[in-house]
Scaffold this motif. Structure first.
Motif, PDB file in Angstrom:
ATOM      1  N   VAL A   1      74.317  29.699  14.530  1.00  0.00           N
ATOM      2  CA  VAL A   1      75.375  29.256  15.435  1.00  0.00           C
ATOM      3  C   VAL A   1      76.617  28.856  14.645  1.00  0.00           C
ATOM      4  CG1 VAL A   1      76.043  27.498  17.110  1.00  0.00           C
ATOM      5  CG2 VAL A   1      73.764  28.540  17.242  1.00  0.00           C
ATOM      6  N   ILE A   2      76.430  28.083  13.591  1.00  0.00           N
ATOM      7  CA  ILE A   2      77.561  27.648  12.774  1.00  0.00           C
ATOM      8  C   ILE A   2      78.272  28.847  12.151  1.00  0.00           C
ATOM      9  CG2 ILE A   2      78.225  26.367  10.697  1.00  0.00           C
ATOM     10  CD1 ILE A   2      75.999  24.400  11.308  1.00  0.00           C
ATOM     11  N   GLN A   3      77.484  29.779  11.617  1.00  0.00           N
ATOM     12  CA  GLN A   3      78.078  30.948  10.976  1.00  0.00           C
ATOM     13  C   GLN A   3      78.856  31.789  11.981  1.00  0.00           C
ATOM     14  OE1 GLN A   3      75.586  33.152   8.231  1.00  0.00           O
ATOM     15  NE2 GLN A   3      76.537  35.090   8.843  1.00  0.00           N
ATOM     16  N   THR A   4      78.331  31.958  13.185  1.00  0.00           N
ATOM     17  CA  THR A   4      79.027  32.732  14.216  1.00  0.00           C
ATOM     18  C   THR A   4      80.358  32.090  14.575  1.00  0.00           C
ATOM     19  OG1 THR A   4      76.921  33.490  15.153  1.00  0.00           O
ATOM     20  CG2 THR A   4      78.863  33.640  16.569  1.00  0.00           C
ATOM     21  N   ALA A   5      80.356  30.784  14.752  1.00  0.00           N
ATOM     22  CA  ALA A   5      81.582  30.064  15.091  1.00  0.00           C
ATOM     23  C   ALA A   5      82.606  30.162  13.962  1.00  0.00           C
ATOM     24  CB  ALA A   5      81.261  28.600  15.381  1.00  0.00           C
ATOM     25  N   PHE A   6      82.160  29.976  12.741  1.00  0.00           N
ATOM     26  CA  PHE A   6      83.077  30.029  11.605  1.00  0.00           C
ATOM     27  C   PHE A   6      83.581  31.451  11.358  1.00  0.00           C
ATOM     28  CE2 PHE A   6      81.713  25.927   9.178  1.00  0.00           C
ATOM     29  CZ  PHE A   6      82.038  25.184  10.299  1.00  0.00           C
ATOM     30  N   THR A   7      82.757  32.439  11.667  1.00  0.00           N
ATOM     31  CA  THR A   7      83.185  33.832  11.504  1.00  0.00           C
ATOM     32  C   THR A   7      84.364  34.142  12.410  1.00  0.00           C
ATOM     33  OG1 THR A   7      80.960  34.553  10.883  1.00  0.00           O
ATOM     34  CG2 THR A   7      82.465  36.252  11.695  1.00  0.00           C
ATOM     35  N   PHE A   8      84.336  33.607  13.620  1.00  0.00           N
ATOM     36  CA  PHE A   8      85.470  33.776  14.533  1.00  0.00           C
ATOM     37  C   PHE A   8      86.735  33.221  13.892  1.00  0.00           C
ATOM     38  CE2 PHE A   8      88.328  32.845  17.950  1.00  0.00           C
ATOM     39  CZ  PHE A   8      88.074  33.801  18.921  1.00  0.00           C
ATOM     40  N   SER A   9      86.637  32.053  13.289  1.00  0.00           N
ATOM     41  CA  SER A   9      87.781  31.431  12.635  1.00  0.00           C
ATOM     42  C   SER A   9      88.272  32.276  11.467  1.00  0.00           C
ATOM     43  CB  SER A   9      87.395  30.026  12.149  1.00  0.00           C
ATOM     44  OG  SER A   9      88.482  29.396  11.521  1.00  0.00           O
ATOM     45  N   VAL A  10      87.345  32.877  10.741  1.00  0.00           N
ATOM     46  CA  VAL A  10      87.704  33.737   9.598  1.00  0.00           C
ATOM     47  C   VAL A  10      88.551  34.913  10.072  1.00  0.00           C
ATOM     48  CG1 VAL A  10      86.785  35.360   7.896  1.00  0.00           C
ATOM     49  CG2 VAL A  10      85.751  33.097   8.146  1.00  0.00           C
ATOM     50  N   TYR A  11      88.105  35.586  11.112  1.00  0.00           N
ATOM     51  CA  TYR A  11      88.836  36.751  11.604  1.00  0.00           C
ATOM     52  C   TYR A  11      90.187  36.361  12.180  1.00  0.00           C
ATOM     53  CZ  TYR A  11      84.850  39.852  10.893  1.00  0.00           C
ATOM     54  OH  TYR A  11      83.847  40.598  10.330  1.00  0.00           O
TER      55      TYR A  11
END
Length: 501
Positions: free
Chosen positions: A285-295
């Motif tokens: 969940v954390i990685q998915t949320a942070f991935t959005f921020s990365v993009y």
């Protein structure tokens, strides 16, 4: 003649429909016309092309991060419906045309070339047409040409002929030229004279937002100026704000969905399913949320890169080939000039509006159900919030993006019913293809060819009205009617009035 058509087809497929190289080519031509040294021409071409490719990577990453969650929500709550997303809509339109009108499978491709030519002609004769913008977002042109081809072929039977393809192309060109022309003043205001307009899927919405946002809120109370408690000041940092907001947002959704659904490859058919053997669900969940921020961060970098080169180079095109013209580019170009908090707020409140309307469709037993798509919910509503925040602060940003979400779903359901797209699973979904295009479609249905003529005349009248409302001819062609030149021209008028008195 055959050789010319081969060249034209190659250009259409490899350049016109590939916006990264199209933008790069425009920069190359622009710098060459400005007589820049060869190494600067090449450097500008590379930066513009790579910057747009970065934008594409970021946009694709945002979509791919969100689509598996949409698929899981659909599976969990058993919602069988049409997806409002231009990529789903493109597929649905093409499949519908292929099934119902097999003789017109290539109509959209031909319409793109005709429409782009119409746009160029309108700008060339700008003293008559009052059009200042050249729509250069190729992949968007592909999506819109397919949807408009379906509308015209389905709703105006008289145009199911070779002349109908020309009619579709003219309609596309008018929309691209006129709607992007409507965004000049709003975008000049937002960017402080950035020298570009928007050529995407929200041009009518941007014009409307620019007009009404100031009546909803106060521009001084914008999202960047909101005073936060000291411990919340970290949210003025774009990365922290986006990552935290997405963690809360995606965390709540993924908690409802659960690891069993997110790890099921039969449900998650696009993107990478959750692998319980490789990672805990909490960390996923954390990685998915942070991935959005990365993009989102990558998108901003790509935008800055290609917009800088395009704005500088387009001066050469504007001076030599199409004097007084503005390039109309991807709406994501506006995100770098507004508040990052507006981008995120628009996405969240637009999604809330969409989900509320989907719930109402279910409650009232609508025969057409809608599944939200990422492209409209993010790009439409983020843009609306960015422009609204500039004119009317946070109140306008939140209210107008929420209303946009409601309209995307409700009017999208009407469009699916009208165009009989239930069996094909998707509709365009972006806000301009709700309003004004769904009302236009009903006009086509009721009035046929005369309806088509009325819509074309409507487009031609819009820039004339814009021009009449301008403070001066010079201000209009500079895009300074309501932006950079407003104070200047107001002062000039005041001085003239004093002289008269």
């Amino acid at each position: 003649m055959d050789a010319f058509m081969i060249i034209l087809e190659w250009f259409s497929k490899n350049i016109l429909q590939n916006p990264a190289f199209f933008v790069g080519l425009l920069v190359f031509i622009g710098y060459a016309l400005l007589k820049k040294p060869a190494h600067e021409v090449f450097s500008g071409f590379v930066k513009a092309t790579v910057g747009y490719l970065i934008l594409n990577v970021a946009s694709g990453g945002l979509v791919n991060t969100f689509r598996p969650i949409l698929a899981a929500l659909n599976y969990k709550f058993n919602i069988g419906a049409a997806v409002i997303d231009p990529y789903f809509g493109l597929t649905a339109a093409n499949e519908s045309i292929a099934k119902q009108f097999p003789d017109f499978i290539g109509a959209a491709t031909t319409a793109i070339l005709i429409g782009f030519g119409v746009n160029i002609v309108l700008v060339m004769f700008r003293k008559i047409t009052k059009v200042r913008t050249l729509f250069i977002t190729g992949h968007i042109m592909v999506q819109q040409a397919a949807t408009l081809s379906l509308m015209v072929l389905l709703l105006v039977p008289e145009f199911r002929s070779p002349s109908g393809i020309v009619a579709i192309g003219i309609l596309c060109g008018l929309y691209w030229a006129v709607s992007s022309n409507m965004t000049v003043e709003a975008t000049q205001t937002l960017t402080g004279g950035g020298g570009f307009a928007i050529g995407h899927q929200q041009q009518f919405a941007i014009w409307f937002v620019d007009k009404v946002a100031g009546k909803i809120g106060n521009e001084e109370e914008n999202l960047d100026n909101i005073r936060l408690p000291k411990f919340l000041s970290i949210f003025h940092d774009t990365v922290v704000a986006s990552a935290t907001l997405m963690l809360v947002f995606f965390g709540a959704i993924l908690a409802v969905l659960g690891p069993d659904i997110m790890s099921n490859p039969q449900v998650i058919t696009s993107g990478i399913p959750y692998n319980p053997e490789a990672q805990s669900y909490f960390m996923y969940v954390i990685q998915t949320a942070f991935t959005f921020s990365v993009y989102l961060f990558i998108l901003m970098q790509g935008v800055r890169m290609f917009v800088t080169e395009l704005t500088n180079a387009f001066q050469g095109i504007s001076q030599k080939l199409l004097p007084g013209s503005f390039p109309a580019v991807d709406v994501a170009a506006s995100f770098g000039f507004g508040s990052p908090n507006a981008v995120l707020s628009g996405f969240v409140f637009g999604l809330i509006g969409q989900l509320l309307m989907i719930g109402l469709l279910i409650v009232f037993g609508s025969p057409i159900l809608i599944i939200t798509g990422f492209v409209p919910v993010f790009f439409d509503n983020a843009a609306i919030a960015v422009y609204a925040d500039k004119r009317g602060g946070w109140k306008a940003a939140l209210v107008l993006s929420f209303i946009s979400g409601l309209l995307q779903v409700s009017v999208g359901a009407l469009a699916v019913a009208l165009l009989k797209l239930q069996a094909f699973g998707g509709y365009h979904g972006n806000i301009d293809f709700e309003l004004p295009w769904v009302p236009f479609a009903y006009i086509f249905q009721k009035l046929g060819v005369w309806g088509y003529v009325i819509v074309c005349l409507f487009f031609l009248v819009i820039p004339q009205l814009q021009y009449r409302k301008a403070r001066s001819k010079e201000a209009y062609y500079a895009g300074q009617v309501q932006a950079l030149g407003e104070d200047k021209f107001s002062k000039k008028e005041t001085d003239e009035e004093k002289n008269i008195c």
